[in-house]
Design a protein around this motif. Structure first.
Motif, PDB file in Angstrom:
ATOM      1  N   ALA A   8      75.804 -52.732  91.535  1.00  0.00           N
ATOM      2  CA  ALA A   8      75.967 -53.198  92.912  1.00  0.00           C
ATOM      3  C   ALA A   8      74.650 -53.721  93.475  1.00  0.00           C
ATOM      4  CB  ALA A   8      76.505 -52.070  93.793  1.00  0.00           C
ATOM      5  N   GLN A   9      73.537 -53.045  93.142  1.00  0.00           N
ATOM      6  CA  GLN A   9      72.233 -53.504  93.611  1.00  0.00           C
ATOM      7  C   GLN A   9      71.888 -54.870  93.034  1.00  0.00           C
ATOM      8  OE1 GLN A   9      69.312 -50.489  92.803  1.00  0.00           O
ATOM      9  NE2 GLN A   9      70.401 -48.911  93.934  1.00  0.00           N
ATOM     10  N   TRP A  10      72.149 -55.038  91.743  1.00  0.00           N
ATOM     11  CA  TRP A  10      71.880 -56.333  91.108  1.00  0.00           C
ATOM     12  C   TRP A  10      72.749 -57.432  91.708  1.00  0.00           C
ATOM     13  CZ3 TRP A  10      68.515 -58.392  87.629  1.00  0.00           C
ATOM     14  CH2 TRP A  10      67.625 -57.522  87.016  1.00  0.00           C
ATOM     15  N   LEU A  11      74.031 -57.107  91.925  1.00  0.00           N
ATOM     16  CA  LEU A  11      74.941 -58.105  92.485  1.00  0.00           C
ATOM     17  C   LEU A  11      74.534 -58.492  93.897  1.00  0.00           C
ATOM     18  CD1 LEU A  11      78.382 -56.747  91.225  1.00  0.00           C
ATOM     19  CD2 LEU A  11      77.281 -58.879  90.538  1.00  0.00           C
ATOM     20  N   GLY A  58      57.895 -65.178  91.596  1.00  0.00           N
ATOM     21  CA  GLY A  58      57.726 -64.047  92.502  1.00  0.00           C
ATOM     22  C   GLY A  58      58.388 -62.788  91.986  1.00  0.00           C
ATOM     23  N   GLU A  59      59.601 -62.939  91.459  1.00  0.00           N
ATOM     24  CA  GLU A  59      60.331 -61.782  90.935  1.00  0.00           C
ATOM     25  C   GLU A  59      59.648 -61.232  89.678  1.00  0.00           C
ATOM     26  OE1 GLU A  59      63.591 -59.106  91.393  1.00  0.00           O
ATOM     27  OE2 GLU A  59      62.715 -60.640  92.677  1.00  0.00           O
ATOM     28  N   PHE A  60      59.157 -62.137  88.822  1.00  0.00           N
ATOM     29  CA  PHE A  60      58.481 -61.710  87.591  1.00  0.00           C
ATOM     30  C   PHE A  60      57.240 -60.882  87.922  1.00  0.00           C
ATOM     31  CE2 PHE A  60      55.463 -62.210  84.133  1.00  0.00           C
ATOM     32  CZ  PHE A  60      56.245 -61.953  83.015  1.00  0.00           C
ATOM     33  N   VAL A  61      56.422 -61.381  88.842  1.00  0.00           N
ATOM     34  CA  VAL A  61      55.194 -60.671  89.226  1.00  0.00           C
ATOM     35  C   VAL A  61      55.527 -59.319  89.864  1.00  0.00           C
ATOM     36  CG1 VAL A  61      53.194 -60.724  90.762  1.00  0.00           C
ATOM     37  CG2 VAL A  61      53.839 -62.781  89.492  1.00  0.00           C
ATOM     38  N   SER A  62      56.519 -59.316  90.750  1.00  0.00           N
ATOM     39  CA  SER A  62      56.891 -58.089  91.445  1.00  0.00           C
ATOM     40  C   SER A  62      57.414 -57.026  90.479  1.00  0.00           C
ATOM     41  CB  SER A  62      57.945 -58.397  92.509  1.00  0.00           C
ATOM     42  OG  SER A  62      58.410 -57.217  93.116  1.00  0.00           O
ATOM     43  N   LYS A  75      65.207 -47.079  81.228  1.00  0.00           N
ATOM     44  CA  LYS A  75      65.487 -47.540  82.584  1.00  0.00           C
ATOM     45  C   LYS A  75      64.403 -48.453  83.137  1.00  0.00           C
ATOM     46  CE  LYS A  75      67.972 -43.231  83.559  1.00  0.00           C
ATOM     47  NZ  LYS A  75      68.016 -42.019  84.404  1.00  0.00           N
ATOM     48  N   LEU A  76      63.372 -48.724  82.340  1.00  0.00           N
ATOM     49  CA  LEU A  76      62.315 -49.607  82.817  1.00  0.00           C
ATOM     50  C   LEU A  76      62.867 -51.001  83.087  1.00  0.00           C
ATOM     51  CD1 LEU A  76      59.297 -48.640  80.548  1.00  0.00           C
ATOM     52  CD2 LEU A  76      59.544 -48.224  82.981  1.00  0.00           C
ATOM     53  N   GLN A 117      64.131 -60.674  82.584  1.00  0.00           N
ATOM     54  CA  GLN A 117      65.526 -60.712  83.025  1.00  0.00           C
ATOM     55  C   GLN A 117      65.623 -60.860  84.539  1.00  0.00           C
ATOM     56  OE1 GLN A 117      67.506 -57.244  81.545  1.00  0.00           O
ATOM     57  NE2 GLN A 117      67.564 -57.963  79.420  1.00  0.00           N
ATOM     58  N   ALA A 118      64.760 -60.151  85.257  1.00  0.00           N
ATOM     59  CA  ALA A 118      64.767 -60.237  86.720  1.00  0.00           C
ATOM     60  C   ALA A 118      64.416 -61.652  87.178  1.00  0.00           C
ATOM     61  CB  ALA A 118      63.784 -59.233  87.309  1.00  0.00           C
ATOM     62  N   ALA A 119      63.426 -62.263  86.536  1.00  0.00           N
ATOM     63  CA  ALA A 119      63.018 -63.620  86.895  1.00  0.00           C
ATOM     64  C   ALA A 119      64.140 -64.618  86.617  1.00  0.00           C
ATOM     65  CB  ALA A 119      61.770 -64.015  86.116  1.00  0.00           C
ATOM     66  N   ALA A 120      64.777 -64.485  85.455  1.00  0.00           N
ATOM     67  CA  ALA A 120      65.875 -65.391  85.094  1.00  0.00           C
ATOM     68  C   ALA A 120      67.060 -65.239  86.037  1.00  0.00           C
ATOM     69  CB  ALA A 120      66.314 -65.133  83.650  1.00  0.00           C
TER      70      ALA A 120
END
Length: 202
Positions: free
Chosen positions: A25-28, A77-81, A107-108, A113-116
């Motif tokens: 849900a958080q990802w969505l 921005g997402e990659f760096v964060s 769980k890391l 993936q976050a950047a993509a």
């Protein structure tokens, strides 16, 4: 004894399912917010250019440039964060000598993936006004189609964000809709104003 063990296993499975749903849900919700950003920023850019230039090619090129620039900015921005978060959690794991700390390895977060995902979500939202304008040559009709398509998408994103965030649906949808409209109106108005002054001094 065996039935008790089975019951415990079932409870653990339910807890795991609940945890997975929460993470999903958080990802969505993050994806919906990213798509909303792409929608509003790209539509506002196109409306701003449309305020002074009626040429469809200029409007489409502006929207496409906004899509690419915004997607790259979101991804970086997402990659760096997330990479910063990754480093912090990894350092904490090295200090943690318990078995629980070892279990956290899976769980890391993945910065790539976050950047993509962030770039993809932004791009999906940005495509809406681009597709809406792509096949309409008449200027006034094109502006109307963009506003209509963006309005529909804003309502949908507002509804999805409310459902995933467990917020009031009507209020959330209205906030997203009004915010998107304001962004387009302000961009259109200021660009029109500056463009008209430019013609006066030309």
């Amino acid at each position: 004894m065996e039935s008790h063990n089975n019951m415990n296993l079932d409870m653990e499975k339910d807890q795991e399912k609940g945890f997975d749903y929460s993470k999903r849900a958080q990802w969505l919700r993050a994806a919906v917010l990213g798509a909303n950003d792409g929608l509003v920023s790209t539509a506002s850019l196109m409306m701003g250019v449309g305020a002074v230039k009626q040429d469809i090619k200029i409007m489409i090129l502006t929207g496409f440039a906004g899509l690419v620039a915004g997607a790259c900015s979101m991804a970086i921005g997402e990659f760096v964060s997330v990479y910063s978060q990754y480093d912090i959690e990894k350092a904490q794991m090295k200090r943690d000598q318990t078995r629980g700390g070892e279990a956290e390895k899976e769980k890391l977060p993945s910065p790539t993936q976050a950047a993509a995902a962030s770039a993809l979500a932004f791009s999906l939202g940005a495509v809406v006004p681009l597709l809406a304008a792509a096949f309409v040559k008449e200027y006034k009709v094109r502006i109307g189609v963009i506003v209509a398509a963006v309005t529909l998408a804003l309502v949908m994103f507002g509804w999805l964000g409310a459902v995933l965030g467990k917020a009031p649906v009507v209020k959330s949808s209205l906030r997203v809709l009004i915010g998107g409209w304001l962004a387009m109106v302000i961009t259109f108005g200021f660009t029109k104003l500056i463009g008209s002054q430019g013609h006066m001094y030309a």
